[in-house]
Design a protein around this motif. Structure first.
Motif, PDB file in Angstrom:
ATOM      1  N   HIS A  84       0.852  -1.185   0.000  1.00 25.96           N
ATOM      2  CA  HIS A  84       0.000   0.000   0.000  1.00 25.96           C
ATOM      3  C   HIS A  84       0.888   1.235   0.000  1.00 25.96           C
ATOM      4  CE1 HIS A  84      -3.930   1.882   0.881  1.00 25.96           C
ATOM      5  NE2 HIS A  84      -3.282   2.714   1.673  1.00 25.96           N
ATOM      6  N   ILE A  85       0.459   2.281  -0.673  1.00 21.51           N
ATOM      7  CA  ILE A  85       1.118   3.581  -0.564  1.00 21.51           C
ATOM      8  C   ILE A  85       0.505   4.312   0.624  1.00 21.51           C
ATOM      9  CG2 ILE A  85       1.398   5.853  -1.633  1.00 21.51           C
ATOM     10  CD1 ILE A  85       1.700   4.526  -4.311  1.00 21.51           C
TER      11      ILE A  85
ATOM     12  N   LEU B  81       1.585  10.247  -0.389  1.00 25.45           N
ATOM     13  CA  LEU B  81       2.033  10.805  -1.664  1.00 25.45           C
ATOM     14  C   LEU B  81       1.943  12.314  -1.503  1.00 25.45           C
ATOM     15  CD1 LEU B  81       2.839  10.197  -4.644  1.00 25.45           C
ATOM     16  CD2 LEU B  81       0.403  10.263  -5.191  1.00 25.45           C
TER      17      LEU B  81
ATOM     18  N   ALA C 130       6.926   9.534  -1.977  1.00 31.07           N
ATOM     19  CA  ALA C 130       5.978   8.435  -1.795  1.00 31.07           C
ATOM     20  C   ALA C 130       6.508   7.504  -0.719  1.00 31.07           C
ATOM     21  CB  ALA C 130       5.764   7.672  -3.091  1.00 31.07           C
ATOM     22  N   SER C 131       5.648   7.159   0.225  1.00 29.69           N
ATOM     23  CA  SER C 131       6.020   6.177   1.243  1.00 29.69           C
ATOM     24  C   SER C 131       5.118   4.956   1.109  1.00 29.69           C
ATOM     25  CB  SER C 131       5.910   6.768   2.650  1.00 29.69           C
ATOM     26  OG  SER C 131       4.566   7.040   2.999  1.00 29.69           O
ATOM     27  N   TYR C 132       5.686   3.799   1.381  1.00 27.77           N
ATOM     28  CA  TYR C 132       4.986   2.530   1.209  1.00 27.77           C
ATOM     29  C   TYR C 132       5.007   1.727   2.506  1.00 27.77           C
ATOM     30  CZ  TYR C 132       5.895   3.078  -3.887  1.00 27.77           C
ATOM     31  OH  TYR C 132       5.975   3.522  -5.190  1.00 27.77           O
TER      32      TYR C 132
ATOM     33  N   GLN D  38       6.451  -3.272   0.832  1.00 24.54           N
ATOM     34  CA  GLN D  38       6.847  -3.187  -0.576  1.00 24.54           C
ATOM     35  C   GLN D  38       7.823  -4.320  -0.898  1.00 24.54           C
ATOM     36  OE1 GLN D  38       9.021   0.295  -1.853  1.00 24.54           O
ATOM     37  NE2 GLN D  38       8.173   0.194  -3.910  1.00 24.54           N
TER      38      GLN D  38
ATOM     39  N   THR E 193       5.114   0.458  -9.485  1.00 27.73           N
ATOM     40  CA  THR E 193       4.271   1.641  -9.363  1.00 27.73           C
ATOM     41  C   THR E 193       4.386   2.467 -10.627  1.00 27.73           C
ATOM     42  OG1 THR E 193       4.819   1.717  -7.001  1.00 27.73           O
ATOM     43  CG2 THR E 193       3.686   3.625  -7.920  1.00 27.73           C
TER      44      THR E 193
ATOM     45  N   PHE F  78      -0.546   1.405  -7.872  1.00 29.64           N
ATOM     46  CA  PHE F  78       0.305   0.423  -7.204  1.00 29.64           C
ATOM     47  C   PHE F  78      -0.547  -0.744  -6.738  1.00 29.64           C
ATOM     48  CE2 PHE F  78       2.324  -0.972  -3.107  1.00 29.64           C
ATOM     49  CZ  PHE F  78       3.433  -1.589  -3.673  1.00 29.64           C
TER      50      PHE F  78
ATOM     51  N   TYR G 291      -3.944   6.265  -6.515  1.00 28.08           N
ATOM     52  CA  TYR G 291      -3.709   7.355  -5.579  1.00 28.08           C
ATOM     53  C   TYR G 291      -3.569   8.656  -6.359  1.00 28.08           C
ATOM     54  CZ  TYR G 291      -2.361   3.272  -2.794  1.00 28.08           C
ATOM     55  OH  TYR G 291      -2.346   2.054  -2.160  1.00 28.08           O
TER      56      TYR G 291
END
Length: 421
Positions: free
Chosen positions: A261-262, A265, A305-307, A310, A316, A371, A376
């Protein structure tokens, strides 16, 4: 022992034709980890037994409870009203089912997403860490801890220091313990100082009721909730069913082992700074995101962007669209292209740098990301340079909020300053 984020920006090599990130940050198991000393555990259990006996003697607890196998656990975290990102957490560690130590680790899926210590501690809960700016999120109280199931409040503590940043710290955790109606004992550990519910021992707790805020008190390397279940004999109960845990899955909504999941953003005016520890040289520190969503033609900006969860091979697709819908930039991103040390991380963060042309179209620009089948979207504005935006205003406002949150924490037998609200 101080645990640092792994900073890989200078080490990554990106395949030709891809848009290389400016920098990268990844989370390992030790970055959000904890332990409880035998002395604290003994003291906590002694107080719990005493409280339970007292409550039963006055009829506030049933003489016996049957341990239900039905799924009754709700999600134990809740963002504050107005939270404007897509997620706020990751899972760094599960319960360790291999009682040997050290170096013998097995989670409920027969993998190694857990840890043990030479001291004899086998990780006994699930660790939900704040991401991507954990110390700032902690100080701003962005994520609440809520009761996963109904029951009775049987133990709690508050007022303990919450920035040791060490697995072998010198303080005890702030926590809440609930004897659930299903007969299990639920521990919510490492809460932020001053945030623990004021309800008295013996109070009824409803599912979803506020218990406190995510923190890093006690032996904790970073802001996270350690959620732990035990039965009446003190035996750890893992609420996740898997090949290496025959017990029932206790979550009302199934939680997958990996949940790609992201989490966020966003756009920034400078390189976001994710700090290792929120306490250095006797002073509190927070992450510095440098958020900015207003730019002028010719400005340089970063897309961040942080996940959570992953893995290599999960691609993505990013796009930046001008106000008229024309694609300004498009790039694909795969963790596998970055030559990272591992093929999977519980948390990651990357940013990419772009420069707007001098004649950039003014108006609202859009960032799109796709993603793992999820979409998003985030917007930012481009206005003429005559607007003269204050690029540091957001960061300064967030820093002031964090400072106020720290200074205005109410502790036992203390009164907050008069200007606190």
């Amino acid at each position: 022992m101080k645990i640092a984020f792994v900073l890989l920006g200078a080490l990554f090599a990106t395949h030709a034709g891809a848009q290389p990130p400016v920098s990268a940050r990844v989370v390992d198991a030790a970055d959000f980890a904890d332990t409880q000393s035998p002395q604290w555990r003994e003291s906590e259990q002694r107080a719990t037994r005493r409280n339970v006996a007292a409550l039963r003697s006055i009829g506030l607890l049933a003489r016996s409870k049957s341990q239900a196998d039905a799924a009754d656990l709700q999600w134990p975290l809740q963002p504050i009203d107005g939270f404007d990102q897509f997620g706020y957490h990751g899972v760094s560690n599960y319960v360790d089912h291999d009682t040997r130590f050290p170096g013998f680790v097995q989670d409920y899926a027969c993998a190694t997403r857990s840890y043990d210590l030479a001291s004899g501690y086998n990780h006994a809960g699930t660790d939900y860490f704040l991401w991507p700016f954990p110390w700032l999120m902690m100080d701003q109280g962005q994520v609440r801890i809520v009761a996963a199931a109904a029951g009775t409040l049987i133990n709690k503590a508050d007022g303990n220091f919450d920035r040791d940043c060490a697995i072998q710290g010198e303080t005890d955790p702030n926590f809440v313990e609930i004897l659930q109606d299903d007969g299990l004992y639920a521990l919510y550990l490492h809460m932020r100082r001053g945030s623990v519910t004021p309800l008295p021992i013996g109070a009824r707790i409803a599912t979803g009721e506020l218990l406190g805020l995510v923190g890093s008190s006690g032996n904790s390397t970073g802001p996270h909730l350690h959620f732990e279940l035990r039965d009446g004999n003190g035996v750890v109960v893992d609420p996740r069913h898997g090949q290496c845990n025959s017990g029932p899955d206790r979550w009302t909504v199934f939680q997958p082992y990996e949940d790609p999941h992201i989490d966020s953003l966003s756009t920034h005016s400078a390189e976001p700074n994710q700090i290792v520890c929120g306490y250095v040289g006797g002073k509190n520190f927070d992450d510095s995101p440098h958020y900015q969503n207003l730019f002028a033609p010719g400005d340089t900006f970063l897309v961040f962007a942080s996940y959570r969860d992953q893995r290599n091979g999960e691609v993505t697709q990013f796009s930046i669209l001008q106000p008229d819908g024309i694609v300004f930039e498009h790039w694909n991103f795969d963790l596998a292209d970055e030559n990272a040390a591992k093929p999977f991380y519980a948390g990651t963060a990357f940013d990419w740098e772009f420069t707007l042309p001098a004649d950039a179209t003014t108006g609202t620009w859009t960032i799109l990301a796709e993603f793992e089948g999820q979409h998003y979207q985030r917007t930012f504005d481009v206005e003429p340079s005559t607007v003269s935006p204050d690029f540091g205003a957001i960061d300064r406002a967030r820093s002031q909020i964090a400072a106020l949150a720290q200074r205005c924490r109410s502790l036992h037998a203390t009164t907050p300053p008069p200007d606190c609200k």
